[in-house]
Design an enzyme around this catalytic site. Structure first.
Site, PDB file in Angstrom:
ATOM      1  N   ASP A   1     -23.949  -3.862  19.398  1.00  0.00           N
ATOM      2  CA  ASP A   1     -23.093  -4.155  18.238  1.00  0.00           C
ATOM      3  C   ASP A   1     -21.627  -4.276  18.662  1.00  0.00           C
ATOM      4  O   ASP A   1     -20.808  -4.834  17.932  1.00  0.00           O
ATOM      5  CB  ASP A   1     -23.191  -2.993  17.231  1.00  0.00           C
ATOM      6  CG  ASP A   1     -23.947  -3.380  15.971  1.00  0.00           C
ATOM      7  OD1 ASP A   1     -24.137  -4.589  15.740  1.00  0.00           O
ATOM      8  OD2 ASP A   1     -24.327  -2.465  15.224  1.00  0.00           O
TER       9      ASP A   1
ATOM     10  N   LYS B   1     -33.509  -8.856  11.733  1.00  0.00           N
ATOM     11  CA  LYS B   1     -33.228  -8.618  13.154  1.00  0.00           C
ATOM     12  C   LYS B   1     -34.532  -8.419  13.923  1.00  0.00           C
ATOM     13  O   LYS B   1     -34.716  -8.944  15.026  1.00  0.00           O
ATOM     14  CB  LYS B   1     -32.332  -7.381  13.311  1.00  0.00           C
ATOM     15  CG  LYS B   1     -30.904  -7.630  12.862  1.00  0.00           C
ATOM     16  CD  LYS B   1     -30.106  -6.356  12.704  1.00  0.00           C
ATOM     17  CE  LYS B   1     -28.748  -6.681  12.076  1.00  0.00           C
ATOM     18  NZ  LYS B   1     -27.975  -5.509  11.680  1.00  0.00           N
TER      19      LYS B   1
ATOM     20  N   GLN C   1     -28.082   0.941  12.046  1.00  0.00           N
ATOM     21  CA  GLN C   1     -27.667   0.128  10.897  1.00  0.00           C
ATOM     22  C   GLN C   1     -26.712   0.913   9.990  1.00  0.00           C
ATOM     23  O   GLN C   1     -26.986   2.050   9.627  1.00  0.00           O
ATOM     24  CB  GLN C   1     -28.923  -0.312  10.111  1.00  0.00           C
ATOM     25  CG  GLN C   1     -28.640  -1.221   8.948  1.00  0.00           C
ATOM     26  CD  GLN C   1     -28.104  -2.588   9.363  1.00  0.00           C
ATOM     27  OE1 GLN C   1     -28.572  -3.195  10.320  1.00  0.00           O
ATOM     28  NE2 GLN C   1     -27.096  -3.084   8.655  1.00  0.00           N
TER      29      GLN C   1
END
Ligand code: NAD
Length: 306
Positions: free
Chosen positions: A131, A64, A108
């Site tokens: 997200d 990412k 994460q």
């Protein structure tokens, strides 16, 4: 029998959906959008927070970081020890919420077991929740409001379908899996009114009876169960479009690492029946990061019009 539009007389195997190529195309579009934003004095910034030393998470986070840098975006990865308390993590999230240079925040998963992931997600400013996991964004997705963020993996799948010209309107779309990150938002996207959606959606899960009876009806079959090669050719309608979200590592003595990545679909068998299919790797996987960058750029664009 209704045939997929991609099947041609004499074709024996499905066409492949090239997730790597499509993700590259999208990342090119994103880089162009970033350049425009930078010209207006805004550099989109994505901050990824990694708690602990989970090896797979470290790989995802590295990918990412690299992708956002390549797109000309700002941002950083904040690595915290696994002993970080929930209170410390929440304080960091609040600091990032207040930081105008941060347009996207991604914590994460999985988090160490002493930290409640739902509490953390609820602390992220929904306007920076790239997200798409905050309940506000989940609700907006379900209602059909487009000013939130949809989760990256299902958004990537929808973009693939659109890009490859798959007719979704009125199509029978069967989703296997009801997780919050893939199955449920995937179904929510496909059932909305409008382009790339308008499908008749069925969600199957671990308690579904006679799974094959459902999958054999599917014009579009999207599989996110985390079960290596569980979807076999006899479960697929001829001409169906098959999207394999699964990523499973199985033992393979012939490889250097001793393992191999496979999807939830028996690729070799199903490609003989389907009209269009995603490989694993090289299908859905690369799309997820591309859509994360897309959401971050959208967040930055909204600060200009706000
Ligand atoms: P999950 O374990 O949270 O959910 C799996 C779902 O599958 C559950 O809802 C369960 O009810 C259903 N299921 C399990 N066994 C089943 C069966 N035999 N029949 C019918 N349904 C069954 O997993 P997840 O987070 O949704 O991920 C699913 C898969 O997708 C995993 O392999 C994961 O690694 C992969 N994944 C890939 C990406 C990507 O970017 N490519 C992103 C997220 C997840």
């Amino acid at each position: 029998m209704k045939r997929g539009r991609w099947i041609l007389p004499g074709d024996s195997a499905a066409r492949l959906i090239d997730g790597v190529g499509l993700a590259k195309l999208i990342r090119g579009e994103i880089a162009a959008d970033v350049a425009v934003l930078r010209g207006s004095g805004v550099t989109p910034g994505l901050t990824v927070v990694l708690v602990g030393d989970d090896a797979a998470s470290a790989v995802y986070v590295g990918a990412k970081e690299k992708a956002s840098r390549e797109a000309g975006m700002a941002g950083e990865t904040i690595r915290l020890p696994s002993a970080t308390t929930q209170a410390q993590l929440l304080a960091l999230v609040e600091q990032l919420n207040a930081d105008a240079s941060v347009h996207g925040i991604l914590v994460q998963m999985p988090l160490p077991s002493h930290i409640d992931p739902d509490t953390v997600i609820r602390h992220i400013d929904p306007a920076k929740d790239v997200d798409g996991f905050h309940p506000i964004n989940v609700g907006k997705l379900l209602i059909g409001h487009t000013d939130g963020f949809a989760p990256c993996t299902p958004s990537g799948v929808q973009r693939m379908l659109t890009h490859y010209g798959v007719e979704t309107r009125g199509a029978d779309c069967v989703v296997i899996g009801r997780s919050t990150i893939v199955g449920k938002p995937m179904a929510a996207l496909m059932v909305q009114a409008g382009a790339g959606a308008d499908a008749t959606v069925t969600i199957c899960h671990s308690r579904t009876r006679n799974l094959g009876d459902h999958t054999r009806r599917a014009d579009i079959l999207i599989v996110a169960a985390g079960r290596p090669r569980m979807v076999t050719a006899d479960m697929v309608k001829p001409g169906a479009v098959v999207i394999d979200v699964g990523m499973n590592r199985i033992p393979d003595a012939s490889t250097k690492s001793g393992t191999r990545l496979v999807g939830d679909v028996d690729f070799e068998g199903v490609r003989q029946v389907a009209s269009l299919i995603t490989p694993v790797p090289g299908g859905v996987g690369p799309m997820t990061i591309a859509m994360l960058l897309r959401n971050t750029v959208r967040s930055a664009q909204r600060t200009l019009v706000a």
